[in-house]
Design a protein around this motif. Structure first.
Motif, mmCIF file in Angstrom:
data_model
loop_
_atom_site.group_PDB
_atom_site.id
_atom_site.type_symbol
_atom_site.label_atom_id
_atom_site.label_comp_id
_atom_site.label_asym_id
_atom_site.label_seq_id
_atom_site.Cartn_x
_atom_site.Cartn_y
_atom_site.Cartn_z
ATOM 1 N N PHE A 36 0.776 -1.182 0.280
ATOM 2 C CA PHE A 36 -0.214 0.406 0.356
ATOM 3 C C PHE A 36 1.143 1.376 -0.246
ATOM 4 O O PHE A 36 0.825 2.363 -0.939
ATOM 5 N N GLY A 37 1.842 1.102 0.626
ATOM 6 C CA GLY A 37 3.005 2.031 1.239
ATOM 7 C C GLY A 37 2.683 3.436 1.375
ATOM 8 O O GLY A 37 3.913 3.956 1.613
ATOM 9 N N LEU A 38 1.075 4.344 1.963
ATOM 10 C CA LEU A 38 1.550 5.337 2.198
ATOM 11 C C LEU A 38 1.418 5.211 3.816
ATOM 12 O O LEU A 38 1.683 6.450 4.479
ATOM 13 N N LEU A 39 1.353 4.231 4.378
ATOM 14 C CA LEU A 39 1.213 4.248 5.586
ATOM 15 C C LEU A 39 3.251 3.845 6.442
ATOM 16 O O LEU A 39 3.065 4.602 7.237
ATOM 17 N N THR A 40 3.893 3.498 5.687
ATOM 18 C CA THR A 40 5.034 3.245 6.314
ATOM 19 C C THR A 40 6.245 4.370 6.073
ATOM 20 O O THR A 40 5.860 4.468 4.012
ATOM 21 N N ALA A 41 7.388 3.810 5.721
ATOM 22 C CA ALA A 41 8.296 5.207 4.957
ATOM 23 C C ALA A 41 8.422 4.415 4.054
ATOM 24 O O ALA A 41 8.286 3.385 3.939
ATOM 25 N N VAL A 42 8.840 5.435 3.192
ATOM 26 C CA VAL A 42 9.175 5.439 1.563
ATOM 27 C C VAL A 42 10.458 5.439 1.771
ATOM 28 O O VAL A 42 11.437 6.325 2.019
ATOM 29 N N SER A 43 10.512 4.688 0.753
ATOM 30 C CA SER A 43 12.175 4.388 0.618
ATOM 31 C C SER A 43 12.762 4.478 -0.544
ATOM 32 O O SER A 43 14.640 4.600 -0.796
ATOM 33 N N THR A 44 11.802 5.186 -0.949
ATOM 34 C CA THR A 44 12.223 5.898 -2.531
ATOM 35 C C THR A 44 11.245 6.922 -2.720
ATOM 36 O O THR A 44 10.262 6.870 -2.913
ATOM 37 N N ALA A 45 12.138 8.084 -3.704
ATOM 38 C CA ALA A 45 11.725 9.010 -4.145
ATOM 39 C C ALA A 45 9.823 9.183 -4.826
ATOM 40 O O ALA A 45 9.219 9.214 -5.201
ATOM 41 N N GLY A 46 11.011 8.119 -5.367
ATOM 42 C CA GLY A 46 10.337 7.141 -7.407
ATOM 43 C C GLY A 46 8.029 6.943 -6.882
ATOM 44 O O GLY A 46 7.795 7.055 -8.159
#
Length: 184
Positions: free
Chosen positions: A100-110
């Motif tokens: 889902f990606g919106l809840l955790t730390a984002v590892s890439t600006a992409g």
């Protein structure tokens, strides 16, 4: 770089069936939820202008090249205590949340560019791009299983992490290509 649950105990086939496969299914399910949410938002709101995607791609490329600091993200991490769910369920939940990606730390600006593109593009293109991003996140998990066939697991994992860190600036190339394509 992709963070994956620990794969320490069990045979290779056991680890694959109880950890990597559920993790990957969770990634795909989480990515599908994200795609659905973004397509829904885009359907009820006007698509964002392409210039915003171009600017996001340019900023993300600069961050990948370390010309700008990494973009802000959530400090929340999947709690280790959740592993009381059992290895299979934990791997599934871990993958779902990362997908889902919106809840955790984002590892890439992409990742932010993928979100912007989904709010700009036609729904079918948005889903395709998000799922390609998710597949890219799943591949390292499957590669991480390979050293189980070799004796030197630690050295292989260390080298793989080093290679992935070295390739991080290569993320800038597709981001710049996207920006140029949208400007054309």
């Amino acid at each position: 770089m992709v963070v994956t649950p620990s794969w320490r105990r069990g045979s290779v086939s056991s680890r694959y069936a109880t950890r990597i496969l559920p993790f990957t299914l969770g990634l795909v399910a989480g990515g599908s939820l994200l795609a659905g949410l973004l397509v829904l938002v885009r359907q009820f709101a006007n698509p964002i202008p392409g210039v915003i995607v171009v600017a996001g791609a340019a900023l993300a490329a600069a961050a990948a090249l370390r010309l700008l600091p990494a973009p802000p993200s959530s400090p929340w991490r999947v709690p280790r205590g959740w592993n009381t769910l059992g290895q299979t369920r934990f791997a599934l939940v871990f993958g779902l949340i990362l997908g889902f990606g919106l809840l955790t730390a984002v590892s890439t600006a992409g990742f932010y560019v993928v979100v912007l593109f989904a709010l700009y593009a036609e729904p079918s293109a948005a889903v395709l791009v998000i799922m390609a991003f998710i597949v890219g996140r799943a591949v390292p998990s499957h590669i991480a299983v390979l050293p189980a066939f070799r004796a030197d697991v630690t050295m292989f994992t260390w080298r793989l992490a080093r290679v992935l860190r070295a390739l991080r600036p290569a993320e800038a190339a597709p981001l710049v290509a996207l920006a140029v394509a949208l400007l054309a």
